[in-house]
Design a protein around this motif. Structure first.
Motif, mmCIF file in Angstrom:
data_model
loop_
_atom_site.group_PDB
_atom_site.id
_atom_site.type_symbol
_atom_site.label_atom_id
_atom_site.label_comp_id
_atom_site.label_asym_id
_atom_site.label_seq_id
_atom_site.Cartn_x
_atom_site.Cartn_y
_atom_site.Cartn_z
ATOM 1 N N PRO A 149 -3.649 -2.420 6.847
ATOM 2 C CA PRO A 149 -4.985 -2.019 6.586
ATOM 3 C C PRO A 149 -5.906 -1.497 7.795
ATOM 4 O O PRO A 149 -6.012 -2.312 8.762
ATOM 5 N N GLY B 130 0.672 -6.461 3.950
ATOM 6 C CA GLY B 130 0.077 -5.396 2.878
ATOM 7 C C GLY B 130 1.109 -4.709 2.172
ATOM 8 O O GLY B 130 1.155 -3.532 2.402
ATOM 9 N N PRO B 131 2.077 -5.180 1.335
ATOM 10 C CA PRO B 131 2.883 -4.616 0.767
ATOM 11 C C PRO B 131 2.349 -3.462 -0.382
ATOM 12 O O PRO B 131 2.922 -2.366 -0.839
ATOM 13 N N PRO C 49 1.619 -1.588 -3.772
ATOM 14 C CA PRO C 49 2.753 -1.615 -4.882
ATOM 15 C C PRO C 49 4.139 -1.615 -4.435
ATOM 16 O O PRO C 49 5.097 -1.631 -5.296
ATOM 17 N N ASP D 91 -4.631 -13.750 2.910
ATOM 18 C CA ASP D 91 -4.927 -12.860 4.014
ATOM 19 C C ASP D 91 -4.326 -13.095 5.469
ATOM 20 O O ASP D 91 -3.868 -14.123 5.829
ATOM 21 N N GLN E 224 -7.053 0.625 1.505
ATOM 22 C CA GLN E 224 -5.564 0.974 0.616
ATOM 23 C C GLN E 224 -5.443 2.185 0.711
ATOM 24 O O GLN E 224 -5.931 3.198 -0.153
ATOM 25 N N ASN E 225 -4.563 2.717 1.665
ATOM 26 C CA ASN E 225 -3.977 4.385 1.550
ATOM 27 C C ASN E 225 -2.487 3.961 1.370
ATOM 28 O O ASN E 225 -1.627 3.548 2.291
ATOM 29 N N SER F 117 5.727 0.139 -1.692
ATOM 30 C CA SER F 117 7.030 1.468 -1.303
ATOM 31 C C SER F 117 7.756 0.860 0.021
ATOM 32 O O SER F 117 8.831 1.000 -0.065
ATOM 33 N N ILE F 118 6.988 0.300 0.964
ATOM 34 C CA ILE F 118 7.745 -0.096 2.069
ATOM 35 C C ILE F 118 8.772 -1.182 1.761
ATOM 36 O O ILE F 118 9.776 -1.319 2.445
ATOM 37 N N GLU G 222 0.265 -10.297 0.894
ATOM 38 C CA GLU G 222 -0.593 -9.282 0.247
ATOM 39 C C GLU G 222 -1.988 -10.076 -0.249
ATOM 40 O O GLU G 222 -1.899 -11.208 -0.877
ATOM 41 N N LYS G 223 -3.198 -9.520 0.128
ATOM 42 C CA LYS G 223 -4.244 -10.144 -0.233
ATOM 43 C C LYS G 223 -4.699 -9.915 -1.503
ATOM 44 O O LYS G 223 -5.632 -10.615 -2.371
ATOM 45 N N LEU H 255 -10.589 -2.523 1.189
ATOM 46 C CA LEU H 255 -9.252 -3.238 1.512
ATOM 47 C C LEU H 255 -8.338 -2.181 2.255
ATOM 48 O O LEU H 255 -7.291 -2.493 2.572
ATOM 49 N N ILE I 17 -8.365 -3.778 9.711
ATOM 50 C CA ILE I 17 -8.140 -5.070 10.360
ATOM 51 C C ILE I 17 -7.266 -4.877 11.366
ATOM 52 O O ILE I 17 -6.567 -5.886 12.369
HETATM 53 C C1 LIG Z 1 -2.938 0.710 3.763
HETATM 54 S S1 LIG Z 1 -2.502 -0.231 2.138
HETATM 55 C C2 LIG Z 1 -0.424 -0.151 2.417
HETATM 56 C C3 LIG Z 1 0.118 -0.347 1.149
HETATM 57 C C4 LIG Z 1 1.483 -0.032 1.206
HETATM 58 N N1 LIG Z 1 2.516 -0.853 2.050
HETATM 59 C C5 LIG Z 1 1.792 1.306 1.259
HETATM 60 O O1 LIG Z 1 2.288 1.756 2.338
HETATM 61 O O2 LIG Z 1 1.643 2.075 0.425
HETATM 62 C C6 LIG Z 1 -2.763 -1.763 2.937
HETATM 63 C C7 LIG Z 1 -2.371 -2.871 2.214
HETATM 64 O O3 LIG Z 1 -2.721 -4.210 2.895
HETATM 65 C C8 LIG Z 1 -3.457 -4.815 2.166
HETATM 66 N N2 LIG Z 1 -4.393 -5.851 2.651
HETATM 67 C C9 LIG Z 1 -5.585 -5.558 2.976
HETATM 68 N N3 LIG Z 1 -6.119 -6.374 3.767
HETATM 69 C C10 LIG Z 1 -5.274 -7.415 3.785
HETATM 70 C C11 LIG Z 1 -5.102 -8.915 4.701
HETATM 71 N N4 LIG Z 1 -6.238 -9.170 5.085
HETATM 72 N N5 LIG Z 1 -4.143 -9.576 4.555
HETATM 73 C C12 LIG Z 1 -3.148 -8.913 3.683
HETATM 74 N N6 LIG Z 1 -3.065 -7.807 3.042
HETATM 75 C C13 LIG Z 1 -4.198 -7.092 3.091
HETATM 76 C C14 LIG Z 1 -4.091 -4.039 0.824
HETATM 77 O O4 LIG Z 1 -4.401 -4.923 -0.375
HETATM 78 C C15 LIG Z 1 -3.033 -3.114 0.650
HETATM 79 O O5 LIG Z 1 -2.033 -3.490 -0.279
#
Ligand SMILES: C[S@@+](CC[C@H](N)C(=O)[O-])C[C@H]1O[C@@H](n2cnc3c(N)ncnc32)[C@H](O)[C@@H]1O
Length: 349
Positions: free
Chosen positions: A151, A70-71, A73, A120, A42-43, A75-76, A92-93, A40, A154
């Motif tokens: 992410p 993609g919130p 946890p 998604d 997740q960084n 932080s943004i 958030e997925k 996903l 995508i």
């Molecule tokens: C790079 S992380 C960023 C998390 C957070 N916003 C941060 O900056 O710490 C990407 C986030 O997008 C979510 N994500 C991944 N694919 C997604 C999708 N297709 N639709 C919605 N959220 C998605 C992940 O679960 C993750 O929480």
């Protein structure tokens, strides 16, 4: 004090002091099995100064309408809430983040409207996000924003989908010129903003610049993320142009840009000629360069935005005359290509 009386006494400005603390990195590892979530992308960004800086790049969002992609946890999300938008929708997925986001929602006591959508983003229709937001005239400054630490997996697909929505004034663009503030792998961010002559120039540069003004605002080192990605990250804003560079159909423009940049190291003619079936290839390739007034021996990265659009315009004219040519695919299955081997313009009469 009863909950409703308590929430009535809370001011929007109090929200800043009431947000629950961000989960620690240790919490994340324990709760979300961080290491298992590579698919996903997740960084996480856990540094408040950086998340504030991303949100600041979006401009003034006070009393505006914001979608966060993609919130995680949150932080943004916290940085957005501190700037007191009118309505925030987070998409958030991963269901594991929903309880944390729910806590965040409770902490706002509905003083700021926060909707948590588990979906998604590739499927979510932004048109449904803000029932109370009055669409603005395209020329007015926007009251809607999309913000996200995307992410990586995508991000390009999402950007192309959104640019298409922008061109058709649908999705998030039914509200007006919704601005985008997004993170990309630095290399992708540099491609989006690449100007004529740049090594990074590609289809994505042109498609972004025909409908929007992309700007690379700042770079975040990979080391600021948890887990640390192998690349640095660029924060890019894309503000829709008041007057887009073209009114040609998005898919047609995208197709021509793909062919222009398909053979970067060769003359641009080499890519463009593949738009046409073998028997008429030479004639139509000559025509497209002649009518667009472009040297067919240029390289793709040497073409200006206007020149690329002139090629798209002549291709569009040819398709208007001979619509069937649009279905030719030089990389299609062998049997399909064989049908085109003897095809010429007379075949249609
Ligand atoms: C790079 S992380 C960023 C998390 C957070 N916003 C941060 O900056 O710490 C990407 C986030 O997008 C979510 N994500 C991944 N694919 C997604 C999708 N297709 N639709 C919605 N959220 C998605 C992940 O679960 C993750 O929480």
């Amino acid at each position: 004090m009863a909950a409703s009386a308590f929430s009535n006494s809370i001011k929007r400005s109090d929200i800043i002091h009431r947000l629950p603390p961000l989960p620690t990195i240790r919490d994340l590892i324990r709760l979300y099995k961080l290491r298992a979530l590579k698919q996903l992308s997740q960084n996480f960004l856990m540094d408040e100064r950086l998340t504030d800086k991303i949100v600041k790049a979006a401009g003034n969002i006070e009393n505006k309408y914001v979608i966060e992609v993609g919130p995680g946890p949150g932080s943004i999300t916290r940085s957005i809430l501190r700037r007191r938008p009118n309505h925030l929708v987070v998409v958030e997925k991963d269901r594991r983040f929903i309880p944390t986001l729910q806590l965040l929602k409770e902490s706002t006591f509905n003083v700021i409207e926060l909707d948590i959508i588990r979906d998604d983003i590739l499927k979510y229709n932004c048109e449904n996000a803000f029932p109370t937001c009055k669409p603005k005239d395209w020329l007015d400054s926007p009251s809607t924003h999309i913000i996200g630490n995307l992410p990586f997996a995508i991000s390009t697909r999402l950007l192309i989908n959104w640019l298409k929505d922008m061109s058709l004034k649908r999705g998030a663009w039914i509200y007006g010129r919704t601005s985008l503030t997004l993170t990309f792998q630095l290399e992708v961010a540099q491609r989006i903003v690449a100007e004529i002559g740049s090594d990074q120039r590609c289809r994505l540069s042109l498609m972004s610049q025909f409908w929007a003004k992309p700007e690379l605002k700042f770079i975040i080192p990979g080391s600021a993320f948890v887990p640390k990605p192998e690349v640095d990250v660029g924060v890019v804003t894309l503000n829709p142009l008041k007057l887009p560079s073209t009114d040609l159909p998005f898919d047609l423009v995208e197709k021509v840009m793909r062919y222009i940049f398909s053979m970067r190291q060769k003359y641009v003619r080499r890519g463009i000629q593949n738009l046409f079936p073998p028997k008429i290839r030479d004639d139509l390739t000559k025509r497209i360069f002649y009518e667009a007034d472009i040297d067919s021996q240029s390289r793709s990265f040497q073409l200006s935005n206007e020149e690329c659009l002139r090629l798209a315009q002549v291709y569009y004219n040819i398709i208007q005359e001979h619509p069937v040519i649009d279905s030719y695919n030089y990389r299609g299955p062998k049997e399909e290509r064989e049908v085109w081997d003897d095809w010429d313009l007379n075949s249609m009469q």
